[in-house]
Design a protein around this motif. Sequence first.
Motif, short mmCIF file in Angstrom:
data_model
loop_
_atom_site.label_atom_id
_atom_site.label_comp_id
_atom_site.label_asym_id
_atom_site.label_seq_id
_atom_site.Cartn_x
_atom_site.Cartn_y
_atom_site.Cartn_z
N LEU A 184 -7.96 4.69 -2.78
CA LEU A 184 -7.81 3.41 -2.23
C LEU A 184 -8.99 2.63 -2.34
O LEU A 184 -9.26 1.52 -2.43
CB LEU A 184 -7.47 3.23 -0.65
CG LEU A 184 -5.94 3.67 -0.24
CD1 LEU A 184 -5.79 4.06 1.24
CD2 LEU A 184 -4.96 2.36 -0.55
N ARG B 131 -9.90 -6.13 -6.86
CA ARG B 131 -8.52 -6.01 -7.24
C ARG B 131 -8.07 -6.76 -8.35
O ARG B 131 -8.75 -7.69 -8.51
CB ARG B 131 -7.49 -6.25 -6.01
CG ARG B 131 -7.25 -4.99 -5.12
CD ARG B 131 -6.60 -5.53 -3.72
NE ARG B 131 -7.83 -5.30 -2.76
CZ ARG B 131 -7.57 -5.40 -1.28
NH1 ARG B 131 -6.40 -5.55 -0.82
NH2 ARG B 131 -8.74 -5.45 -0.59
N LEU C 20 -10.54 -9.38 10.27
CA LEU C 20 -9.01 -9.00 9.62
C LEU C 20 -8.02 -9.23 10.43
O LEU C 20 -6.99 -9.91 9.90
CB LEU C 20 -9.06 -7.53 9.18
CG LEU C 20 -10.26 -7.04 8.13
CD1 LEU C 20 -10.15 -5.71 8.02
CD2 LEU C 20 -9.91 -7.85 6.72
N LEU D 2 -15.24 2.34 2.45
CA LEU D 2 -14.07 1.63 2.75
C LEU D 2 -13.96 0.71 3.84
O LEU D 2 -13.73 -0.51 3.48
CB LEU D 2 -13.08 2.72 2.87
CG LEU D 2 -11.49 2.02 2.85
CD1 LEU D 2 -11.20 1.16 1.58
CD2 LEU D 2 -10.44 3.35 2.97
N VAL D 3 -14.30 1.07 4.93
CA VAL D 3 -14.57 0.11 6.13
C VAL D 3 -15.47 -1.06 5.88
O VAL D 3 -14.98 -2.22 5.97
CB VAL D 3 -14.64 0.96 7.52
CG1 VAL D 3 -14.86 -0.02 8.76
CG2 VAL D 3 -13.66 1.87 7.70
N ILE E 163 0.78 -1.04 -0.01
CA ILE E 163 -0.24 -0.09 -0.06
C ILE E 163 0.87 1.23 0.02
O ILE E 163 1.63 1.61 1.03
CB ILE E 163 -0.93 0.08 1.37
CG1 ILE E 163 -1.74 -1.22 1.23
CG2 ILE E 163 -1.83 1.15 1.25
CD1 ILE E 163 -2.37 -1.41 2.81
N LEU F 69 -2.95 -8.18 7.39
CA LEU F 69 -2.54 -6.87 7.73
C LEU F 69 -2.69 -5.78 6.80
O LEU F 69 -3.13 -4.85 7.01
CB LEU F 69 -0.92 -7.17 8.14
CG LEU F 69 -0.78 -8.02 9.41
CD1 LEU F 69 0.64 -8.08 9.67
CD2 LEU F 69 -1.72 -7.68 10.62
N VAL F 70 -2.62 -6.19 5.28
CA VAL F 70 -2.73 -5.19 4.30
C VAL F 70 -4.21 -4.64 4.49
O VAL F 70 -4.32 -3.16 4.44
CB VAL F 70 -2.44 -5.78 3.03
CG1 VAL F 70 -2.70 -4.80 1.88
CG2 VAL F 70 -1.04 -6.14 2.77
N ASN F 71 -5.04 -5.24 4.32
CA ASN F 71 -6.27 -4.88 4.58
C ASN F 71 -6.75 -4.03 5.80
O ASN F 71 -7.55 -3.00 5.83
CB ASN F 71 -7.62 -6.10 4.43
CG ASN F 71 -7.67 -6.18 2.78
OD1 ASN F 71 -7.32 -5.42 1.99
ND2 ASN F 71 -8.10 -7.55 2.64
N MET G 54 -4.61 -2.38 7.56
CA MET G 54 -4.17 -1.10 7.54
C MET G 54 -5.09 -0.16 7.01
O MET G 54 -5.18 1.19 7.13
CB MET G 54 -2.81 -1.14 6.60
CG MET G 54 -1.72 -0.10 6.88
SD MET G 54 -0.11 -0.80 6.90
CE MET G 54 -0.18 -1.63 5.30
N ILE G 55 -5.56 -0.46 5.66
CA ILE G 55 -6.43 0.39 4.92
C ILE G 55 -7.73 0.69 5.63
O ILE G 55 -8.19 1.84 5.67
CB ILE G 55 -6.76 -0.19 3.61
CG1 ILE G 55 -5.79 -0.69 2.73
CG2 ILE G 55 -7.44 0.76 2.82
CD1 ILE G 55 -5.75 -1.52 1.40
N ALA G 56 -8.23 -0.30 6.46
CA ALA G 56 -9.41 -0.17 6.85
C ALA G 56 -9.24 0.80 8.20
O ALA G 56 -10.31 1.59 8.45
CB ALA G 56 -9.81 -1.43 7.77
N LEU H 117 -13.93 -3.60 3.32
CA LEU H 117 -13.04 -4.40 3.80
C LEU H 117 -13.37 -5.34 5.08
O LEU H 117 -13.01 -6.32 5.08
CB LEU H 117 -11.90 -3.58 4.30
CG LEU H 117 -11.13 -2.81 3.30
CD1 LEU H 117 -10.26 -1.83 4.05
CD2 LEU H 117 -10.07 -3.78 2.77
#
Lengths: 321, 289
Positions: free
Chosen positions: A253, A261, B85, A296-297, A60, B91-93, B95-97, A300
């Motif tokens: 993002l 993706r 998560l 976004l949240v 990222i 961890l990648v997701n 972090m964005i979250a 995810l």
Amino acid sequence: MKALPAPLRLFGLAALALLGFFLPRLLGGSSHVYDTFGMIATFSAMSYGLDIILSDLGEISLAHTAFFATGAYAAAILSVNDGQGAWVAMAGAVLAALALALVLGMITLRTREFAFSLVTYAAAVVCMNVAANWDFLGGSDGIVGIPPLTLSIGPASFSASQPPQFWPFAYLLLLLTLYVVHRFRRSRLGQAALMVHMNPRLASMCGLAGNQVRLLVFLVSAPISALAGWLYAFQRAYVGTDLFDTYFLVLMLTGVILAGRRLLLGPLLGTALLVGQKSFFSLGAYGDKLILGTVLVGILCFCPKGLANLWRRRSHAAVEK
Amino acid sequence: MNVAQQLVNGIIIGHAYALVAVGWTLLLGAARLVNFGHGQIYMVSAFIAWWVMSTTGLPYALAVPLAILASAALGAIMQRLFLRLTLSQDLVNLMIATLGFGQILEGAAGLAFGPKPETFTSPLQAIIFTLGPVWFTAQDTLTVGATILVFLGLYLVLDRTRFGAAVRMVAEDPPLVALYGIQISHVYISIFAFEGAAVAFAAVLIAPRTPILTSMGFEQVVMTFVVVVLGGIGSVGGSYIAGLLLGLFTTFFSALVSPAYTTASIFALLIAFMVLRPGKLAASGNFAR
């Protein structure tokens, strides 16, 4: 689904591209519609820069707002302070972004995961600080009075100052970006990036230099976001430190993640949804931030592979029945 | 330049940096997690304290625990949302979250508290001690003392208690700890609640020094990150010393060179550190795949 023969597929793509071009007119053709479509094209081009890093390299980067802003600032400085044309500004934007990406790439070469993200985040904050304090970059006032975009090819000259005139440029940039990303994924470098991401040990056994691949991908990705910034500078006629706002970062993002993706049209669809909401159903700047963060949240937490996967899962379930 | 006064300022600011970063030290060091919403929790805590004081007229001493409680709850909610998560170590997701969560907080705070800069004051700021050429306020003394207590407390809890042992175990091998019969989700939620409470505590002590803005979270993370990295990721004592040194560095840098480029100079420091001592940040460390 069977692959269509090549000429037919090419024809289909051309038809689709042509349809896309006339889409704003089909949707009423008002200035607001054109403006929204121009924004969607510009911001999705910006997102594709990040898409390569996020989807293919699996890291990222939080510095892509800085690349976007670099493109915009380069365009503003060259066209306002030096009176250069849009082509020169474009070359300047790409070169400036490449230089920044080279420096950042070298710094972050050995970092992974959260360390990579944090260093790139810090770099974006530092770039914003420098832009806000350095008079050469306009300081906290930014740079105003960017002339209308004028691109001349041989004797022909195309100029844009209104949203409807602007749309073809934004659309062309988007198509170009899509082509580059598509080619990248099929290129040796794109394949190498994926291998370095998925299985670094195998990659190094195959003789791939992981760090070199990462640096090269970074160098491919930065100019994409910078070109979007270049166009955005002309679109808005001024640049300022608000280009570094986390809003753009989260927009990128979310755009990449929302649809899914490693889907070529993913970032375009994601960005279209988000910009469309902001443009037609806006709840004010803070409300839009709230929505963006929630989307976004939500994605995810409940559907980390994106909306496309949800749809795919459903169609799989239907087949199994 | 009054060197003695700058020294005192540096020590106070250094403790402030360390206190803002203490939650992250635990988060990153013990749980291998990051939180990009950290700066926004800082911002929200300051605004909660301001709001409590300006609308209800409650004194500062009551606004402080309320803000801490609210932010601890915020941290716990955040981790509860991201539990899937975290447990899958995505961890990648994750972090964005956390970045998205920060955006939610910023939007919500903007809607609730408006775009204007606000100020709230602590009664301790009015009490000024003068020692020869230097002066400082009772609030500064409280900040320094509280920071030392929080660091000592964290060190003792991590090192001497069963819960601290559980936290350290979760950092090493979460599935194994779960097999051992410890509810790792509770450990993760507690760590996030502590992170929220700690940053809220820092915010209510430090934010009275300057006007508060809903957009101020963006830069907060950087200083925290540098403190945690320079301190040797996860080392409680290391973070304390790193915060202190960083406070002295920024004070003298802004007095001698330029206050505008302090963040840039900190970043340069970080890069120099990464080049000279790549250690845990490099691919060969614990964090590489």
